[in-house]
Scaffold this active site. Structure first.
Site, PDB file in Angstrom:
ATOM      1  N   ASN A  71     -10.107   0.299  -0.123  1.00  0.00           N
ATOM      2  CA  ASN A  71      -8.654   0.424  -0.049  1.00  0.00           C
ATOM      3  C   ASN A  71      -8.065   0.021  -1.402  1.00  0.00           C
ATOM      4  OD1 ASN A  71      -5.914  -0.008   0.322  1.00  0.00           O
ATOM      5  ND2 ASN A  71      -6.137  -0.988   2.320  1.00  0.00           N
ATOM      6  N   CYS A  82       0.812  -1.238   0.000  1.00  0.00           N
ATOM      7  CA  CYS A  82       0.000   0.000   0.000  1.00  0.00           C
ATOM      8  C   CYS A  82       0.838   1.279   0.000  1.00  0.00           C
ATOM      9  CB  CYS A  82      -0.987  -0.012   1.159  1.00  0.00           C
ATOM     10  SG  CYS A  82      -2.203  -1.335   0.997  1.00  0.00           S
ATOM     11  N   HIS A 123      -3.343   7.253   3.648  1.00  0.00           N
ATOM     12  CA  HIS A 123      -3.743   6.077   2.877  1.00  0.00           C
ATOM     13  C   HIS A 123      -5.163   5.691   3.297  1.00  0.00           C
ATOM     14  CE1 HIS A 123      -4.038   2.214   1.149  1.00  0.00           C
ATOM     15  NE2 HIS A 123      -3.775   1.527   2.259  1.00  0.00           N
TER      16      HIS A 123
END
Ligand code: COA
Length: 324
Positions: A281, A114, A251
Site C-alpha cells: 500500500n 491514501c 486504491h
C-alpha cells in the site's frame, strides 16, 4: 471542459523488502501476509536519495516526458502526501523548482491520506472546469516506511514507498464525475500522531516519535462496505451501467478488499487491476502508479471507461467516473 490524462509517471525505490525479510523483523510469515493481503513485497526508500521530495520529481519528469509537453506550460501543480520529508515548502514547489516551471504556475499540496491523489485530481479538475488552469500536474508521493510502527505486525506488513504523477490537459469532453465522502467520527481506527518538538527536550511527555495506529479489522470492514456502495451510488447519480466500465482502478490497500468489492459489484475480478503484490500500500501514490503501469504494458488505451476509487484515514472515500 475536462482534464484529460495525457501523461503518467511513477517511481519505485530500488530496495525491495520481501515478506520473508519482514519475517526477520516481526513474527509473521510469507504465507500469512500473502493469504491475508495479496502482498509479496514492497519497496522501501533510501533516506538519502529517495525521499518523497526526490521520488516525486522523478515521477514528475517521467509524466512530463510521457505527455510530451514543455514544463513551462504547466499552470498548476497539486501534490498529495501524508508522509513527506518536508513540512514546507510543499512537494508541489519542489517539483516546480526541479522542472523549472514558470512563475505563473500555482502550487499547493493536499493532505487526505491514501485518497490524497484523488482529492488532488478532483481539485485539479475543478480548476480546469472553471477555466482557471489548462495544464496541471497532479502528484502523489509517500514514504510510509518512515511512519509505520515496525514493531506492529498487524500494520507494518501492509505499506510501501513510491511516487506517481499525471499530467492533465484541458479539452472538450465529459466532465469529471465523482463522489467524495467522509466519516470523521470513525477517525480513531486509522491515525498517525505527528512527532512534537518540545520547547525543552526533557519536558515531561516528550516522545519524539510519530505514533501510527490502525484497527485493521475495522478498516477492512469499512472498505468492503463503503467502496462498493459509493461506486453503485456514482453509477446511479450519473446514470451509467457498471457493465460499461473497462477497469475499476481501486486504491491498492489489500487484494482481499479489491476481491470483495468485485464480488459485491458482481463484476469480474479481471476488471480490477492490481499491483499490490509487489508495491504494498503506497497510500496516495498507489493509483497514479497503477495507471502508469497499465499504460506502459498496453492495458490502458484511449476511450476506456474507468472507475477510480480510493479510501483511507479520515475516514474518507471516493469514486470517480472518467473516460481515459
Ligand atoms: N502475521 C501473522 N499473524 C498476524 C499478523 C501478521 N503480520 N498480523 C496479525 N496477526 C494475527 C493477529 O494477532 C490475530 O491473531 P489472534 O487471532 O491470535 O488474535 C490474527 O492474526 C488475526 O488478526 P486480524 O487482525 O483479525 O487479521 P485480519 O484477517 O483482519 O488481517 C489485516 C489483518 C491488517 C491484514 C486486515 O485487517 C486489513 O488489511 N485491514 C485493512 C487495513 C488497511 O488496508 N489499512 C489501510 C487503509 S488505506
Amino acid at each position: 471542459m475536462t482534464g484529460k490524462i495525457i501523461g503518467l509517471g511513477s517511481y519505485l525505490p530500488d530496495k525491495i523488502l520481501t515478506n520473508d525479510d519482514l519475517a526477520g523483523i516481526v513474527e509473521t510469515s510469507d504465507e500469512w501476509i500473502t493469504e491475508r493481503t495479496g502482498i509479496k513485497q514492497r519497496h522501501i526508500s533510501d533516506h538519502n536519495t529517495e525521499r518523497p521530495s526526490q521520488m516525486v520529481v522523478k515521477a514528475a519528469l517521467e509524466a512530463v516526458a510521457d505527455a510530451g509537453i514543455d514544463p513551462k506550460d504547466i499552470d498548476l501543480i497539486v501534490s498529495a502526501s501524508t508522509t513527506s520529508d518536508v513540512l514546507f515548502p510543499t512537494l508541489s514547489t519542489t517539483i516546480h523548482k526541479a522542472l523549472d516551471v514558470s512563475e505563473d504556475c500555482g502550487c499547493f499540496d493536499v493532505n487526505s491520506a491514501c485518497p490524497g491523489w484523488v482529492a488532488a485530481f478532483n481539485t485539479a479538475q475543478s480548476f480546469i472546469e472553471s477555466g482557471n488552469a489548462k495544464l496541471v500536474l497532479v502528484a502523489g508521493a509517500e514514504c510510509t516506511s518512515n511512519y509505520v510502527d515496525w514493531e506492529d505486525r498487524g500494520s507494518c506488513i501492509l505499506f510501501g514507498d513510491g511516487a506517481g504523477c499525471a499530467v492533465l490537459q484541458a479539452c472538450e469532453g465529459k466532465k469529471n464525475e465523482f463522489l467524495m465522502r467522509s466519516s470523521g467520527k470513525r477517525s480513531g481506527c486509522l491515525f498517525c500522531e505527528n512527532a512534537r518538538q518540545p520547547y525543552r527536550k526533557d519536558e515531561e511527555g516528550f516522545e519524539g516519535l510519530t505514533h501510527f495506529n490502525m484497527n485493521g479489522r475495522e478498516v477492512f470492514k469499512f472498505a468492503v462496505t463503503e467502496v462498493p456502495a459509493i461506486i453503485k451510488d456514482l453509477a446511479a447519480r450519473y446514470n451509467f451501467s457498471l457493465d460499461e466500465i473497462d477497469y475499476f482502478i481501486l486504491h491498492q490497500a489489500n487484494a482481499r478488499i479489491i476481491e470483495a468489492t468485485a464480488k459485491k459489484l458482481k463484476m469480474p475480478i479481471e476488471r480490477f487491476p492490481m499491483n499490490i503484490q509487489y508495491t504494498g500500500n503506497t497510500s496516495s501514490a498507489s493509483i497514479p502508479m497503477l495507471l502508469k503501469e497499465m499504460k506502459s504494458d498496453g492495458r490502458l488505451v484511449r476511450g476506456q471507461k474507468l472507475i477510480i476509487a480510493s479510501f483511507g484515514a479520515g475516514l474518507t472515500w471516493d469514486a470517480n467516473y472518467i473516460i481515459y
